[in-house]
Design an enzyme around this catalytic site. Structure first.
Site, PDB file in Angstrom:
ATOM      1  CB  THR A 182      89.398 -70.325 -33.174  1.00 54.71           C
ATOM      2  OG1 THR A 182      90.257 -69.620 -34.046  1.00 54.71           O
ATOM      3  CG2 THR A 182      89.065 -71.661 -33.771  1.00 54.71           C
ATOM      4  NE  ARG A 210      93.390 -66.900 -43.017  1.00 54.74           N
ATOM      5  CZ  ARG A 210      93.074 -67.089 -41.748  1.00 54.74           C
ATOM      6  NH1 ARG A 210      91.809 -67.174 -41.382  1.00 54.74           N
ATOM      7  NH2 ARG A 210      94.015 -67.211 -40.823  1.00 54.74           N
ATOM      8  N   GLY A 212      92.116 -70.712 -42.761  1.00 52.68           N
ATOM      9  CA  GLY A 212      93.050 -70.690 -41.643  1.00 52.68           C
ATOM     10  C   GLY A 212      93.443 -72.067 -41.163  1.00 52.68           C
ATOM     11  CG  ASP A 213      94.774 -72.443 -37.076  1.00 48.49           C
ATOM     12  OD1 ASP A 213      94.164 -71.375 -37.279  1.00 48.49           O
ATOM     13  OD2 ASP A 213      94.877 -72.961 -35.961  1.00 48.49           O
ATOM     14  CB  THR A 233      92.295 -70.177 -30.553  1.00 43.05           C
ATOM     15  OG1 THR A 233      91.854 -68.843 -30.860  1.00 43.05           O
ATOM     16  CG2 THR A 233      92.863 -70.200 -29.140  1.00 43.05           C
ATOM     17  N   GLY A 234      94.374 -68.727 -32.683  1.00 46.59           N
ATOM     18  CA  GLY A 234      95.415 -67.716 -32.836  1.00 46.59           C
ATOM     19  C   GLY A 234      95.541 -67.271 -34.274  1.00 46.59           C
ATOM     20  N   GLY A 236      96.277 -67.958 -37.557  1.00 45.23           N
ATOM     21  CA  GLY A 236      96.302 -69.257 -38.215  1.00 45.23           C
ATOM     22  C   GLY A 236      97.475 -69.550 -39.113  1.00 45.23           C
TER      23      GLY A 236
END
Length: 317
Positions: A182, A210, A212-213, A233-234, A236
């Site tokens: 990200t 899908r 993500g966060d 970031t990671g 999600g």
């Protein structure tokens, strides 16, 4: 050619505007990230490391220049993120990973004028056209190294499916780096306004639409003038389940924690024990900056009116 457009539009919450008396000493600051994960110095040539650091420095300096000239935090983070999105080094914009079907689906969040908080698919595309946003062909995000990563991911998935018919189990077997990546920025301007933005190319070989966060308010992005601004970031799914960005700001606002304390608690004490890998960048209303992460590295940079330019990649910078 298929066009793909996914945008999270924050009508409120991501950026809170207020008017404060200006002074020559008004703090201003910006921090950016380009993703976290298994980022180890041994895997970089000196030339590669130099190139990554140069791009991070370019992005943070571009955003800082906006703030230094009295510009708004929203414009500063937009400027910084666009620099990162134009680089193939990071999983956002031109460096976006591939979906399982060989296309690209990008997620992003930043404040704009809309009565709705989150837009996706065809509706997001229509709104973008109304706002004068230029649409581009999906294949502009094609890159050789990301396509090779997709092929490797699909090979691993097929191998796992041979022993397990469960899609979820097979996907969990993928290395963590396939699930992360990200870019983002947070900033405080001279008017005392905080802003946060996050952009991602998603997860390699993701399926079923899908998300993500990154475009989820409170998970990957959050900003509030009386607490802090956060971009995450990671992996999600963990950041969504634990409302990471808003949790950090809530600890600052309601428990009077510093951003260093709040960030460390959420990233290293809440997420790490349950396998939630990643990191965040945080700026508070006084211009303090914190960038905690629980992985071996996180592409990151920061600068403020009281702190010179910092660029880091690994745990030891």
């Amino acid at each position: 050619m298929k066009k793909t457009f996914l945008l999270s539009v924050l009508a409120s919450g991501c950026l809170t505007l207020s008017t404060q008396a200006l002074s020559e000493q008004a703090p201003f600051a910006i921090a950016i990230h380009g993703g976290a994960g298994t980022i180890e110095k041994a895997k970089f040539t000196p030339e590669q490391e130099k190139a990554y650091r140069a791009k991070l420095a370019e992005a943070v300096e571009a955003g800082y220049t906006v703030l230094e000239k009295g510009g708004e935090s929203l414009d500063a983070i937009t400027t910084a993120i666009e620099v990162l999105e134009q680089s193939p080094y990071f999983n956002a914009g031109r460096g976006a990973v591939y979906t399982y079907d060989g296309s690209h689906e990008l997620d992003a969040s930043i404040m704009d004028n809309s009565v709705h908080v989150m837009l996706s698919g065809q509706g997001a595309e229509e709104f973008a056209k109304e706002q004068g946003v230029a649409l581009i062909e999906n294949n502009i995000f094609d890159t050789k190294h990301r396509y090779e990563a997709l092929l490797k991911a699909k090979q691993k998935l097929e191998k796992e499916k041979a022993t397990s018919k469960n899609y979820q189990a097979a996907h969990k077997a993928l290395p963590t780096n396939y699930k992360m990546g990200t870019v983002g920025a947070v900033a405080l301007d001279k008017n005392g306004n905080l802003a946060a933005g996050t952009s991602t190319g998603g997860m390699t070989a993701k399926r079923f639409g899908r998300i993500g966060d990154s475009p989820v308010i409170g998970a990957g992005t959050f900003a509030e003038n009386d607490s802090c601004a956060v971009s995450a970031t990671g992996h999600g799914e963990y950041f969504i389940r634990y409302s990471v960005a808003s949790d950090i700001c809530a600890r600052v606002k309601y428990q009077n924690k510093t951003i260093e304390q709040a960030g460390d608690e959420v990233i290293n004490q809440v997420l790490a024990p349950i396998g939630g890998t990643g990191g965040v960048i945080i700026v508070d209303a006084k211009g303090h900056i914190s960038m905690p992460f629980n992985t071996s590295g996180m592409y990151r940079a920061s600068k403020s009116n009281t702190q010179s330019t910092f660029v880091g990649i690994f745990k030891n910078q």
